[in-house]
Write a protein that holds these residues in place. Structure first.
Motif, mmCIF file in Angstrom:
data_model
loop_
_atom_site.group_PDB
_atom_site.id
_atom_site.type_symbol
_atom_site.label_atom_id
_atom_site.label_comp_id
_atom_site.label_asym_id
_atom_site.label_seq_id
_atom_site.Cartn_x
_atom_site.Cartn_y
_atom_site.Cartn_z
ATOM 1 N N VAL A 84 0.863 -1.179 0.000
ATOM 2 C CA VAL A 84 0.000 0.000 0.000
ATOM 3 C C VAL A 84 0.898 1.226 0.000
ATOM 4 O O VAL A 84 1.566 1.538 0.989
ATOM 5 C CB VAL A 84 -0.931 0.040 1.228
ATOM 6 N N ASN A 85 0.946 1.913 -1.141
ATOM 7 C CA ASN A 85 1.696 3.166 -1.263
ATOM 8 C C ASN A 85 0.857 4.277 -0.636
ATOM 9 O O ASN A 85 -0.038 4.838 -1.272
ATOM 10 C CB ASN A 85 1.949 3.499 -2.741
ATOM 11 N N ALA A 134 -2.250 -11.114 -5.044
ATOM 12 C CA ALA A 134 -1.170 -10.156 -4.827
ATOM 13 C C ALA A 134 -1.670 -8.792 -5.273
ATOM 14 O O ALA A 134 -2.278 -8.666 -6.338
ATOM 15 C CB ALA A 134 0.086 -10.544 -5.597
ATOM 16 N N ASP A 135 -1.431 -7.778 -4.455
ATOM 17 C CA ASP A 135 -2.001 -6.458 -4.705
ATOM 18 C C ASP A 135 -0.963 -5.358 -4.566
ATOM 19 O O ASP A 135 -0.135 -5.383 -3.645
ATOM 20 C CB ASP A 135 -3.111 -6.168 -3.680
ATOM 21 N N LEU A 136 -1.046 -4.391 -5.454
ATOM 22 C CA LEU A 136 -0.305 -3.136 -5.335
ATOM 23 C C LEU A 136 -1.342 -2.017 -5.341
ATOM 24 O O LEU A 136 -2.126 -1.908 -6.282
ATOM 25 C CB LEU A 136 0.689 -2.974 -6.476
ATOM 26 N N MET A 137 -1.359 -1.219 -4.302
ATOM 27 C CA MET A 137 -2.349 -0.147 -4.169
ATOM 28 C C MET A 137 -1.652 1.178 -3.900
ATOM 29 O O MET A 137 -0.648 1.229 -3.190
ATOM 30 C CB MET A 137 -3.311 -0.450 -3.023
ATOM 31 N N THR A 138 -2.209 2.251 -4.458
ATOM 32 C CA THR A 138 -1.741 3.597 -4.159
ATOM 33 C C THR A 138 -2.889 4.411 -3.580
ATOM 34 O O THR A 138 -3.997 4.416 -4.130
ATOM 35 C CB THR A 138 -1.204 4.298 -5.418
ATOM 36 N N VAL A 139 -2.643 5.065 -2.465
ATOM 37 C CA VAL A 139 -3.602 6.005 -1.892
ATOM 38 C C VAL A 139 -3.320 7.367 -2.519
ATOM 39 O O VAL A 139 -2.247 7.939 -2.322
ATOM 40 C CB VAL A 139 -3.481 6.070 -0.361
ATOM 41 N N THR A 140 -4.250 7.860 -3.311
ATOM 42 C CA THR A 140 -4.047 9.120 -4.026
ATOM 43 C C THR A 140 -4.912 10.211 -3.394
ATOM 44 O O THR A 140 -4.890 10.397 -2.196
ATOM 45 C CB THR A 140 -4.317 8.945 -5.531
ATOM 46 N N SER A 141 -5.680 10.927 -4.178
ATOM 47 C CA SER A 141 -6.536 11.995 -3.650
ATOM 48 C C SER A 141 -7.740 12.169 -4.550
ATOM 49 O O SER A 141 -7.619 12.136 -5.784
ATOM 50 C CB SER A 141 -5.764 13.309 -3.571
ATOM 51 N N ALA A 142 -8.896 12.368 -3.927
ATOM 52 C CA ALA A 142 -10.119 12.592 -4.700
ATOM 53 C C ALA A 142 -10.044 13.887 -5.505
ATOM 54 O O ALA A 142 -10.775 14.064 -6.473
ATOM 55 C CB ALA A 142 -11.329 12.626 -3.776
ATOM 56 N N GLU A 172 1.373 -2.745 -16.638
ATOM 57 C CA GLU A 172 2.630 -3.486 -16.582
ATOM 58 C C GLU A 172 2.477 -4.839 -15.891
ATOM 59 O O GLU A 172 3.116 -5.824 -16.289
ATOM 60 C CB GLU A 172 3.675 -2.653 -15.848
ATOM 61 N N LEU A 173 1.648 -4.903 -14.857
ATOM 62 C CA LEU A 173 1.588 -6.094 -14.007
ATOM 63 C C LEU A 173 0.384 -6.988 -14.278
ATOM 64 O O LEU A 173 0.246 -8.037 -13.645
ATOM 65 C CB LEU A 173 1.586 -5.673 -12.535
ATOM 66 N N ALA A 174 -0.464 -6.591 -15.221
ATOM 67 C CA ALA A 174 -1.662 -7.384 -15.501
ATOM 68 C C ALA A 174 -1.303 -8.812 -15.906
ATOM 69 O O ALA A 174 -1.937 -9.779 -15.466
ATOM 70 C CB ALA A 174 -2.500 -6.719 -16.582
ATOM 71 N N GLY A 175 -0.283 -8.951 -16.719
ATOM 72 C CA GLY A 175 0.121 -10.279 -17.162
ATOM 73 C C GLY A 175 0.716 -11.128 -16.069
ATOM 74 O O GLY A 175 0.798 -12.362 -16.195
ATOM 75 N N ASP A 176 1.136 -10.498 -14.980
ATOM 76 C CA ASP A 176 1.689 -11.224 -13.833
ATOM 77 C C ASP A 176 0.627 -11.560 -12.789
ATOM 78 O O ASP A 176 0.944 -12.133 -11.741
ATOM 79 C CB ASP A 176 2.785 -10.383 -13.161
ATOM 80 N N LEU A 177 -0.633 -11.167 -13.071
ATOM 81 C CA LEU A 177 -1.762 -11.409 -12.169
ATOM 82 C C LEU A 177 -1.635 -10.664 -10.843
ATOM 83 O O LEU A 177 -2.171 -11.084 -9.818
ATOM 84 C CB LEU A 177 -1.959 -12.905 -11.916
ATOM 85 N N VAL A 178 -0.920 -9.537 -10.859
ATOM 86 C CA VAL A 178 -0.862 -8.652 -9.696
ATOM 87 C C VAL A 178 -1.953 -7.596 -9.867
ATOM 88 O O VAL A 178 -1.943 -6.844 -10.849
ATOM 89 C CB VAL A 178 0.513 -7.979 -9.562
ATOM 90 N N ARG A 179 -2.900 -7.547 -8.935
ATOM 91 C CA ARG A 179 -3.961 -6.549 -9.023
ATOM 92 C C ARG A 179 -3.406 -5.185 -8.611
ATOM 93 O O ARG A 179 -2.685 -5.075 -7.619
ATOM 94 C CB ARG A 179 -5.126 -6.902 -8.102
ATOM 95 N N VAL A 180 -3.742 -4.165 -9.371
ATOM 96 C CA VAL A 180 -3.292 -2.802 -9.074
ATOM 97 C C VAL A 180 -4.525 -1.922 -8.912
ATOM 98 O O VAL A 180 -5.427 -1.940 -9.754
ATOM 99 C CB VAL A 180 -2.376 -2.266 -10.181
ATOM 100 N N ALA A 225 -8.752 -1.880 3.171
ATOM 101 C CA ALA A 225 -8.773 -3.300 3.510
ATOM 102 C C ALA A 225 -9.809 -4.058 2.685
ATOM 103 O O ALA A 225 -9.568 -5.196 2.260
ATOM 104 C CB ALA A 225 -9.056 -3.480 4.999
ATOM 105 N N ALA A 226 -10.954 -3.436 2.436
ATOM 106 C CA ALA A 226 -12.004 -4.097 1.662
ATOM 107 C C ALA A 226 -11.544 -4.392 0.238
ATOM 108 O O ALA A 226 -11.846 -5.452 -0.319
ATOM 109 C CB ALA A 226 -13.264 -3.236 1.647
ATOM 110 N N VAL A 227 -10.818 -3.453 -0.350
ATOM 111 C CA VAL A 227 -10.306 -3.674 -1.709
ATOM 112 C C VAL A 227 -9.271 -4.796 -1.710
ATOM 113 O O VAL A 227 -9.265 -5.668 -2.583
ATOM 114 C CB VAL A 227 -9.718 -2.375 -2.282
#
Length: 247
Positions: A84-85, A134-142, A172-180, A225-227
């Protein structure tokens, strides 16, 4: 839901306060093993004591330090299947004021921090995705899609950049099955965003708005957490979370 992240191993940047600390607590409550990264070792240790997360002190603007922190957490947690970035800096001013140090702090945390942590975590996420989620998430801004005041340009520009970088990572990571994914909070009542604003009138206005309208960090953490807890084969690319009514 308690236990729905059991067995997950997730690193959270900006974990020493605000949304990051709330995310660490929420993920732990749901059964995840959590590592937290932040600049302030003392505050990081306090969050670790309160949540059971594993702390690693590092400035996300420092590529080498972040890589070492991520690799250390992966060793401690026996791998990583989530990042979680969340680390961020909010220092508002007009560009004509020439506050170079503030610009560096904002871009370092909000843009370089995403690049540094993501690049360090990707090998572990790719490996984890072969066995499970496996997940990579970024917290950005509305507010990253617009600038409502001239003083907000650098901050919102950095958050817009983080969105584009995260979207590139999704491709970039879709083919690796990493959810972003991205979670974009509206105004949030966190102690870290606002006190460093140089203009006293603007600082007072921002802090008052956060106190009166802002989301609680725990509310944002619950959505993060839900995501992350979505079942295999399901993803949410972008979730915007706003206070209601207001913002």
């Amino acid at each position: 839901m308690s236990g729905d992240l059991a067995g997950r191993r997730i690193a959270v940047t900006g974990g020493s306060s605000g949304i990051g600390a709330a995310v660490a607590a929420e993920l732990r409550a749901r059964g995840a093993r959590v590592g937290i990264i932040g600049r302030n070792a003392e505050r990081l240790a306090a969050v670790a004591d309160a949540t059971g997360a594993v702390p690693r002190a590092a400035d996300v603007a420092d590529h080498g330090a972040v890589r070492s922190a991520v690799e250390g957490l992966a060793e401690e947690l026996d791998g990583l299947d989530g990042l979680v970035n969340n680390a961020g800096a909010m220092l508002h001013s007009r560009v004509s004021e020439g506050r170079v140090d503030d610009w560096s702090a904002v871009v370092g945390a909000n843009v370089l921090g995403v690049l540094h942590a993501s690049s360090a975590a990707i090998p572990f996420l790719r490996k984890a995705a072969r066995q499970g989620p496996a997940d990579l998430m970024t917290v950005t801004s509305a507010g990253a899609d617009r600038v409502t005041r001239p003083e907000f340009a650098v901050y919102m520009g950095s958050k817009a950049a983080a969105r584009h970088i995260t979207e590139g990572l999704r491709l970039e990571l879709a083919g690796d099955l990493v959810r972003v994914s991205m979670v974009s909070p509206g105004t949030t009542d966190t102690e870290g965003h606002g006190p460093g604003i140089a203009d006293p009138e603007l600082r007072q206005r921002v802090m008052a708005q956060k106190a009166s309208l802002g989301l609680r960090p725990t509310a944002v953490a619950a959505q993060v957490a839900a995501v992350l807890a979505l079942p295999p084969g399901v993803s949410i690319r972008h979730l915007e979370v706003r206070p209601f009514p207001g913002d």
